[in-house]
Design an enzyme around this catalytic site. Structure first.
Site, mmCIF file in Angstrom:
data_model
loop_
_atom_site.group_PDB
_atom_site.id
_atom_site.type_symbol
_atom_site.label_atom_id
_atom_site.label_comp_id
_atom_site.label_asym_id
_atom_site.label_seq_id
_atom_site.Cartn_x
_atom_site.Cartn_y
_atom_site.Cartn_z
ATOM 1 N N TYR B 255 -5.820 -13.202 -0.427
ATOM 2 C CA TYR B 255 -7.195 -13.020 0.025
ATOM 3 C C TYR B 255 -6.881 -12.337 1.405
ATOM 4 O O TYR B 255 -7.703 -11.363 1.904
ATOM 5 C CB TYR B 255 -7.957 -14.171 0.229
ATOM 6 C CG TYR B 255 -8.240 -14.661 -1.379
ATOM 7 C CD1 TYR B 255 -9.077 -13.822 -1.863
ATOM 8 C CD2 TYR B 255 -7.817 -15.764 -1.937
ATOM 9 C CE1 TYR B 255 -9.539 -14.278 -3.375
ATOM 10 C CE2 TYR B 255 -7.917 -15.750 -3.227
ATOM 11 C CZ TYR B 255 -8.766 -14.959 -3.906
ATOM 12 O OH TYR B 255 -9.084 -15.242 -5.223
ATOM 13 N N HIS B 402 -1.494 -6.986 -13.122
ATOM 14 C CA HIS B 402 -2.350 -7.824 -12.286
ATOM 15 C C HIS B 402 -2.341 -7.402 -10.889
ATOM 16 O O HIS B 402 -3.413 -6.907 -10.385
ATOM 17 C CB HIS B 402 -2.686 -9.158 -12.703
ATOM 18 C CG HIS B 402 -3.545 -9.908 -11.652
ATOM 19 N ND1 HIS B 402 -4.872 -9.866 -11.680
ATOM 20 C CD2 HIS B 402 -3.244 -10.799 -10.808
ATOM 21 C CE1 HIS B 402 -5.372 -10.464 -10.829
ATOM 22 N NE2 HIS B 402 -4.630 -11.010 -10.106
ATOM 23 N N PHE B 403 -1.300 -7.826 -10.413
ATOM 24 C CA PHE B 403 -1.268 -7.691 -8.725
ATOM 25 C C PHE B 403 -1.108 -6.443 -8.248
ATOM 26 O O PHE B 403 -1.379 -6.178 -7.338
ATOM 27 C CB PHE B 403 -0.503 -8.986 -8.118
ATOM 28 C CG PHE B 403 0.975 -8.861 -8.130
ATOM 29 C CD1 PHE B 403 1.626 -7.682 -7.655
ATOM 30 C CD2 PHE B 403 1.765 -9.861 -8.830
ATOM 31 C CE1 PHE B 403 2.979 -7.562 -7.809
ATOM 32 C CE2 PHE B 403 3.129 -9.741 -9.058
ATOM 33 C CZ PHE B 403 3.716 -8.732 -8.256
ATOM 34 N N ARG B 465 8.770 -11.125 -16.137
ATOM 35 C CA ARG B 465 8.658 -10.162 -14.610
ATOM 36 C C ARG B 465 9.904 -10.514 -14.038
ATOM 37 O O ARG B 465 10.709 -11.140 -14.536
ATOM 38 C CB ARG B 465 7.670 -10.608 -14.057
ATOM 39 C CG ARG B 465 7.527 -12.150 -13.448
ATOM 40 C CD ARG B 465 6.392 -12.680 -12.919
ATOM 41 N NE ARG B 465 6.184 -12.128 -11.575
ATOM 42 C CZ ARG B 465 5.426 -12.812 -10.647
ATOM 43 N NH1 ARG B 465 4.871 -13.913 -10.986
ATOM 44 N NH2 ARG B 465 5.044 -12.214 -9.467
ATOM 45 N N ARG B 466 10.350 -9.846 -13.058
ATOM 46 C CA ARG B 466 11.192 -10.154 -12.013
ATOM 47 C C ARG B 466 12.701 -10.154 -12.841
ATOM 48 O O ARG B 466 13.497 -10.935 -12.620
ATOM 49 C CB ARG B 466 11.362 -11.553 -11.468
ATOM 50 C CG ARG B 466 10.118 -11.754 -10.739
ATOM 51 C CD ARG B 466 10.149 -13.433 -10.146
ATOM 52 N NE ARG B 466 9.099 -13.648 -9.274
ATOM 53 C CZ ARG B 466 8.237 -14.794 -9.703
ATOM 54 N NH1 ARG B 466 8.614 -15.571 -10.618
ATOM 55 N NH2 ARG B 466 7.387 -14.969 -8.700
#
Lengths: 171, 582
Positions: B255, B402-403, B465-466
């Protein structure tokens, strides 16, 4: 405080949607009985997991009920024991509980294409119970970065027809 | 570059004496705040340029398109650099820049002490340099540093002490930056008792309070556990405890990336659309909701962790779902403000007004496209937040898909777009290479559309991922839709377009920075119109920041008190895992 009529409608709509989302998750847990990975697996001595009461020598074991198996898996840099050097074999139409821990750093344990997906955290045991209805071959991957050979950490899981399953493979 | 307005006198100096204060560029009114903003932004953009280049190396390596530059083992150093430089340094240096501007701009006064401002900036910078040195040392064999522990630096993987010391120093700098803004606010308050807090200042204060609460977790993780571990002072750590402390910070920081974008969408975007903000009170409600709900959600990153009771995962899930509310409200406000602006500009019809928006203005186009992508990212985030559905996508390529829509587009594209508007004001220089700036947001939008849709679909097929390699030896992925090679190609093309977009942006910024001051009109208008429904329409309790802060602390104690207590009850270093240098 003045809130515009459309804004208020939108607010109510958004809140309704949020409550529905929470409802679906609650239904998944209570109605469909989807159990999360949680603290019930207990802790083990990180330096010697197999010496602990709640973890055994890695391998496939007969469970407490017929057609129920327990699989004990230790994830280490960069292999699943068992899983990597030879596939984990299980019969179809069985209920399986995976017990996963790590011998060194944090790893992931993912059965590709399924919702069997948990972290292997040193000192903790993750337990996941699933049902295998049909025969099939699945890949295992470590999905949490665990060091420079992370991309080589894989394995496989064969779910075979019950007739082909040899009980002597079970401990 | 040609200047169509060469004949005109610079706006800065054409003001008549009576309205001088309103007409001057920000740099003329608040030279110190402008300098700190400029310095913060220049570090931010440097991090962006380096991070973008690391991004394309990764995209091409992982998709097997080109792997000549690095080995698969070095991939993780590159990935660490990409994550830390973009997720921490690009975003947070931008934030300190725009918040320094916002403090002076909304309070109408200069920062309390130029020396103090410079001190926190230098502290942040030295921390960032230390951390980056440790990361890039990993790519050079002769240098004894390495830190390929990724942006999520979970113990017991261990980096060089310089990595952790740098992070701690940088963090201390951000804390002092907040002190600077709060001090300036208290001085303003002495002179203006009883007045409502200006909206921008209100947003800065709530965001910083959130940061103080949230960074406490990572500060304890780094100072008590990881730094001593890397120095050899302690022999082992509890992996689950440090992981929990990391995620206590690791979600709120999301955030913190987003707040500068929201700050922009609420206070500048309505004006760029040709109108003004719909509702000031609701904007305050949104920021209070973020302050209250951002921190007690960290366990939603640990849905798949053993050792955390299901009940606490459920509490985090409920909080996370309610955290959708401020984003839903923002979606309404942003769209409504754009529509209002478009209608002021003569737009008509149900959807026809969209055509009347200034799509050729890069500051507007970037913000609007970022908002659009954020809606898509929000929905994929709901899937992640759904405690049980999450098992399908946990740690798969879905997550970076998503990010890259949220931090990689909603935040990053808004930051770039608003720089086209802000940078001339803090430098007094006209934006250069305007044509490049005009197409840049669209390049980003297309690149991200290709990359993130392929990442989401690959994640559904179980691709993790990664990881440095596209495929495995013992099995094949079975995608539901499309083929693996088509997805890899989209990721490679999309990643290349994104890097191009980032470099185009940096090119415009460097060009503007090098341009001569006072030549041509600034082409931006710094005036921000009053909201339709102003601060006076809202209850005074909204401005009681202390109250909201206390409630936030109580909520954190409820969400984290018991699980952390149970993790440390048997000793803070138990279970004990020895460190693993990588």
């Amino acid at each position: 405080m003045h809130v515009h009529r459309f804004e208020r409608l939108w607010l109510v709509g958004a809140l309704t949607l949020i409550v529905l989302f929470i409802g679906t998750v609650t239904y998944g847990a209570v109605g469909a009985g989807y159990g999360m990975v949680d603290a019930t697996g207990g802790e083990v001595d990180q330096t010697n997991p197999t010496a602990s009461d709640n973890f055994r020598e890695p391998g496939v074991y007969n469970g407490s009920e017929p057609n129920h198996y327990d699989v004990y898996i230790e994830a280490v840099q960069f292999a699943f024991v068992p899983g990597t050097s030879e596939p984990i074999r299980l019969p179809a139409n069985s209920t399986v509980t995976f017990h996963v821990t790590s011998g060194d750093v944090v790893h992931g344990f993912e059965v590709v294409g399924t919702n069997i997906n948990t972290m292997a955290v040193p000192g903790q045991v993750a337990t996941v119970t699933v049902e295998f209805d049909e025969p099939g071959e699945y890949g295992l991957v470590c999905n949490e970065y665990c060091g420079s050979g992370h991309h080589t950490m894989e394995g496989s899981l064969d779910v075979v027809p019950p007739a082909e399953f040899n009980e002597s493979e079970v401990n | 570059m040609a200047h169509p307005h060469k004949s005109e006198r610079p706006q800065t100096y054409e003001a008549d004496e009576t309205q001088l204060k309103d007409r001057l560029a920000f740099i003329d009114r608040y030279p110190n705040a402008a300098r700190i903003t400029r310095l913060s932004l220049s570090v931010s953009f440097t991090a962006l340029a380096i991070g973008a280049i690391l991004g394309i190396i990764q995209a091409l390596h992982r998709t097997n398109v080109f792997r000549g530059l690095i080995s698969s083992a070095d991939y993780y150093s590159v990935l660490t650099g990409h994550g830390v430089l973009l997720a921490l340094f690009f975003t947070i240096f931008f934030l300190t820049g725009i918040f320094t501007w916002g403090t002076s701009n909304s309070l109408g006064r200069k920062l309390s002490s130029p020396r103090f401002s410079l001190a926190w900036f230098l502290l942040m910078l030295s921390g960032a340099v230390m951390t980056s040195t440790a990361i890039f040392g990993g790519l050079v064999g002769q240098i004894p540093f390495s830190a390929d522990v990724l942006y999520t630096f979970y113990a017991p993987l261990q980096a060089h002490p310089l990595f952790y010391a740098g992070l701690a120093t940088w963090l201390a700098g951000t804390w002092l930056a907040g002190v600077d803004w709060f001090r300036t606010y208290y001085q303003w308050r002495q002179d203006n008792p009883g007045e409502r807090i200006p909206l921008q200042m209100f947003m800065i204060m709530t965001t910083m309070l959130m940061w103080y609460i949230a960074t406490l977790g990572v500060a304890v993780e780094v100072l008590v556990f990881l730094l001593p571990m890397s120095l050899g002072l302690i022999e082992s750590v509890d992996p689950l405890l440090t992981r929990t402390l990391f995620w206590y910070f690791g979600h709120p920081v999301v955030y913190f990336w987003l707040m500068p974008a929201y700050f922009t969408w609420y206070t500048v975007l309505p004006k760029l659309s040709g109108g003004r903000l719909f509702s000031d009170p609701l904007a305050r409600v949104v920021f209070i909701l973020f302050l209250l709900l951002s921190t007690p959600v960290g366990f939603h990153h640990q849905y798949a962790d053993p050792g955390v009771p299901e009940g606490f995962k459920f509490i985090a899930m409920t909080n996370t779902m309610f955290l959708l509310l401020p984003s839903f409200l923002t979606a309404f406000t942003v769209v409504a403000s754009m529509e209002y602006g478009a209608r002021q500009r003569g737009g008509t019809g149900y959807l026809g007004w969209l055509k009347s928006l200034p799509w050729g203005n890069p500051a507007f186009a970037g913000c609007a496209l970022a908002g659009l992508m954020f809606a898509a990212g929000g929905f994929s985030g709901i899937v992640n937040a759904g405690m049980n559905i999450n098992s399908l996508v946990h740690n798969t390529l879905w997550v970076p898909g998503h990010f890259h829509l949220t931090v990689g587009t909603a935040s990053a594209l808004t930051m770039m777009a608003i720089s086209y508007w802000l940078y001339p004001q803090i430098t007094g220089k006209r934006l250069q290479f305007y044509g490049v700036a005009q197409i840049q947001p669209y390049i980003w939008f297309i690149g991200m559309g290709l990359m993130s849709n392929a990442m989401h679909r690959a994640g559904l097929a179980g691709v993790p991922r990664r990881t440095a390699e596209p495929q495995y030896q013992q099995f094949d992925f079975a995608p539901l839709l499309g083929s693996m090679s088509e997805m890899r190609l989209q990721i490679a093309i999309g990643g290349s377009l994104l890097t191009l977009g980032a470099l185009m942006f940096v090119f415009v910024m460097v060009g503007t920075w090098l341009a001569e001051r006072g030549r041509g009109r600034l082409r931006v208008d710094s005036h921000l119109p009053e909201p339709i429904s102003g601060a006076s329409d809202s209850p005074r309790v909204l401005d009681n920041v202390k109250l909201w802060f206390l409630i936030a602390v109580v909520l954190v104690a409820i969400a984290y008190g018991f699980p952390i207590y149970s993790m440390v009850a048997d000793g803070v270093f138990s279970p004990a895992a020895p460190p693993f240098p990588v």
